[in-house]
Design an enzyme around this catalytic site. Sequence first.
Site, PDB file in Angstrom:
ATOM      1  N   ASP A   1      -7.327  12.158 -18.967  1.00 45.47           N
ATOM      2  CA  ASP A   1      -7.593  10.855 -19.096  1.00 45.47           C
ATOM      3  C   ASP A   1      -7.153  10.525 -20.435  1.00 45.47           C
ATOM      4  O   ASP A   1      -7.526  10.978 -21.468  1.00 45.47           O
ATOM      5  CB  ASP A   1      -8.951  10.640 -18.969  1.00 45.47           C
ATOM      6  CG  ASP A   1      -9.287   9.092 -19.076  1.00 45.47           C
ATOM      7  OD1 ASP A   1      -8.619   8.353 -19.399  1.00 45.47           O
ATOM      8  OD2 ASP A   1     -10.289   8.630 -18.213  1.00 45.47           O
TER       9      ASP A   1
ATOM     10  N   TYR B   1     -15.471  10.102 -19.426  1.00 45.76           N
ATOM     11  CA  TYR B   1     -15.769   8.651 -19.290  1.00 45.76           C
ATOM     12  C   TYR B   1     -16.912   8.609 -17.969  1.00 45.76           C
ATOM     13  O   TYR B   1     -16.944   9.206 -16.953  1.00 45.76           O
ATOM     14  CB  TYR B   1     -14.609   8.018 -18.738  1.00 45.76           C
ATOM     15  CG  TYR B   1     -14.896   6.521 -17.960  1.00 45.76           C
ATOM     16  CD1 TYR B   1     -15.254   5.527 -19.065  1.00 45.76           C
ATOM     17  CD2 TYR B   1     -14.737   6.195 -16.882  1.00 45.76           C
ATOM     18  CE1 TYR B   1     -15.336   4.334 -18.660  1.00 45.76           C
ATOM     19  CE2 TYR B   1     -14.998   4.791 -16.429  1.00 45.76           C
ATOM     20  CZ  TYR B   1     -15.460   4.157 -17.187  1.00 45.76           C
ATOM     21  OH  TYR B   1     -15.454   2.887 -16.937  1.00 45.76           O
TER      22      TYR B   1
ATOM     23  N   LYS C   1      -7.433  -1.133 -19.979  1.00 44.34           N
ATOM     24  CA  LYS C   1      -7.760  -0.698 -21.420  1.00 44.34           C
ATOM     25  C   LYS C   1      -6.488  -1.238 -22.378  1.00 44.34           C
ATOM     26  O   LYS C   1      -5.935  -2.300 -22.082  1.00 44.34           O
ATOM     27  CB  LYS C   1      -8.382   0.568 -21.646  1.00 44.34           C
ATOM     28  CG  LYS C   1      -9.378   0.935 -20.816  1.00 44.34           C
ATOM     29  CD  LYS C   1     -10.669  -0.117 -21.023  1.00 44.34           C
ATOM     30  CE  LYS C   1     -11.675   0.177 -19.824  1.00 44.34           C
ATOM     31  NZ  LYS C   1     -12.164   1.464 -19.607  1.00 44.34           N
TER      32      LYS C   1
ATOM     33  N   ARG D   1       0.965  -1.156  -0.032  1.00 45.32           N
ATOM     34  CA  ARG D   1       0.096  -0.042   0.043  1.00 45.32           C
ATOM     35  C   ARG D   1       0.971   1.137  -0.020  1.00 45.32           C
ATOM     36  O   ARG D   1       0.185   2.389  -0.287  1.00 45.32           O
ATOM     37  CB  ARG D   1      -1.020  -0.009   1.209  1.00 45.32           C
ATOM     38  CG  ARG D   1      -1.785   1.081   1.255  1.00 45.32           C
ATOM     39  CD  ARG D   1      -3.016   1.023   2.093  1.00 45.32           C
ATOM     40  NE  ARG D   1      -2.424   0.699   3.636  1.00 45.32           N
ATOM     41  CZ  ARG D   1      -1.927   1.240   4.335  1.00 45.32           C
ATOM     42  NH1 ARG D   1      -1.634   2.455   4.061  1.00 45.32           N
ATOM     43  NH2 ARG D   1      -1.439   0.985   5.389  1.00 45.32           N
TER      44      ARG D   1
HETATM   45  C1  LIG Z   1     -12.388   2.197 -18.465  1.00 46.93           C
HETATM   46  C2  LIG Z   1     -11.931   3.837 -18.294  1.00 46.93           C
HETATM   47  C3  LIG Z   1     -11.951   4.519 -17.167  1.00 46.93           C
HETATM   48  C4  LIG Z   1     -12.017   3.535 -15.798  1.00 46.93           C
HETATM   49  O1  LIG Z   1     -11.186   2.514 -15.663  1.00 46.93           O
HETATM   50  P1  LIG Z   1     -11.317   1.321 -14.830  1.00 46.93           P
HETATM   51  O2  LIG Z   1     -10.223   0.532 -14.905  1.00 46.93           O
HETATM   52  O3  LIG Z   1     -12.630   0.673 -15.078  1.00 46.93           O
HETATM   53  O4  LIG Z   1     -11.467   1.682 -13.447  1.00 46.93           O
HETATM   54  C5  LIG Z   1     -11.563   5.695 -17.159  1.00 46.93           C
HETATM   55  N1  LIG Z   1     -11.365   6.290 -18.174  1.00 46.93           N
HETATM   56  C6  LIG Z   1     -11.686   5.853 -19.635  1.00 46.93           C
HETATM   57  C7  LIG Z   1     -11.631   6.606 -20.793  1.00 46.93           C
HETATM   58  C8  LIG Z   1     -12.077   4.324 -19.623  1.00 46.93           C
HETATM   59  O5  LIG Z   1     -12.168   3.967 -20.688  1.00 46.93           O
END
Ligand SMILES: *Cc1c(COP(=O)(O)O)cnc(C)c1O
Length: 390
Positions: free
Chosen positions: A174, A102, A199, A48
């Site tokens: 992001d 998102y 992703k 952690r």
């Molecule tokens: C999937 C996604 C997230 C969140 O990610 P998790 O791993 O599901 O928590 C944030 N931003 C974008 C653009 C995403 O596609």
Amino acid sequence: MYNNKKGVNTICTHVGEVKDEQFKGAISPIYMSTSYAFEDVDVKRYPRYYNTPNQEALCKKIAALEHTQAALLFGSGMAAISHALMAFLKTGDHIVLQQTLYGGTYNFAVTQFEKYGISYSFTQGWEVSDFEEAIQGNTKAIYIETPSNPLLTITDLKGIANLCERRGLLSMIDNTFASPINQNPADFGIDVILHSATKYMGGHSDICAGAVAASQEHIDTIWHSAICFGGSLSDQTVWLLERSLKTMGLRVQAQNQNAMVLARFLREHQAVDKVYYPGLSTHPGHTIAKEQMHGFGGMLSFELNETIDPSAFLKELRLIKPSMSLAGVESTMLLPVQTSHALMSPEDRAKQGIKDGLIRFSVGIEDIADIIGDIEQAVEKAGIKMEIAE
Ligand SMILES: *Cc1c(COP(=O)(O)O)cnc(C)c1O
């Protein structure tokens, strides 16, 4: 720390390897220990504390890929996003959020910020002027997403970084949809880079993880609150993510190529009304995308015309999977109106330009002829069903 001199696939394959001094194995050994000696060592290691051997090593690779000094790993993309937001914002602060966010981030903002006395505004659009208009006296940060979900709108990275510098604000992005292969926001002056590693970084639809890349100073700030929130990633998954990242350059390159061919194919198709892909010269963000992206990515969306029922089309697909997630090596499609944007009111969807027949397409690495063949046969079958129904 900076590995700008190495090629991107070399960084993917090698930077941040844990050396197996004992047996000289080819890959990083995995250290599952939650307990490390505290005597005669500089670093007090603990999962952690985000500083186990595997976490530290993989963060070097991610920082090298994003051209930043440092990085941190988290248990999910939302853990990365929420820990970073809560590290920089406090009661009385305001944040400007891009209109097209998102879903999970949108949900975090509307359900959590108020409890902490943090206020926020969504922009009207994604021009730099839209962000400037939303700035208030107590604004601390601007949060963007480009390309955005699901219409692949493009936000000007240099423009946002300049605006933030002028107004003394933190810039956050992001960068999930682009991946570090297609876009490096730090090169344009963006401060904090967030990823859902679930992703493109993971890329095989089998791990859930998140990452933040930034300067050492910003990473230290995030670390101090992240050790309290505790959203660290298991070393088992860290190790799997390292393996995934070795092929990220090759995977994303193949996805870029397939997506470009598919965007052109769909644009010419008589059953398709509209295609949204930043690689097409007709896309409103194409010129900026060309300046700030190394590749246009594996995500696109399109609208079928009224001769085809989109749900019937998705049901007829044989190779392409109807799926919520994205960015895996396999091609997937979904209807935002039924899934990612189902909770949004029809008016809000219309405001964002999300039509009921819009299909989001996460392009995989399959052979292009097979993907096209699957779309062709599904259009044909769904079209015939429509004729019979009439
Ligand atoms: C999937 C996604 C997230 C969140 O990610 P998790 O791993 O599901 O928590 C944030 N931003 C974008 C653009 C995403 O596609």
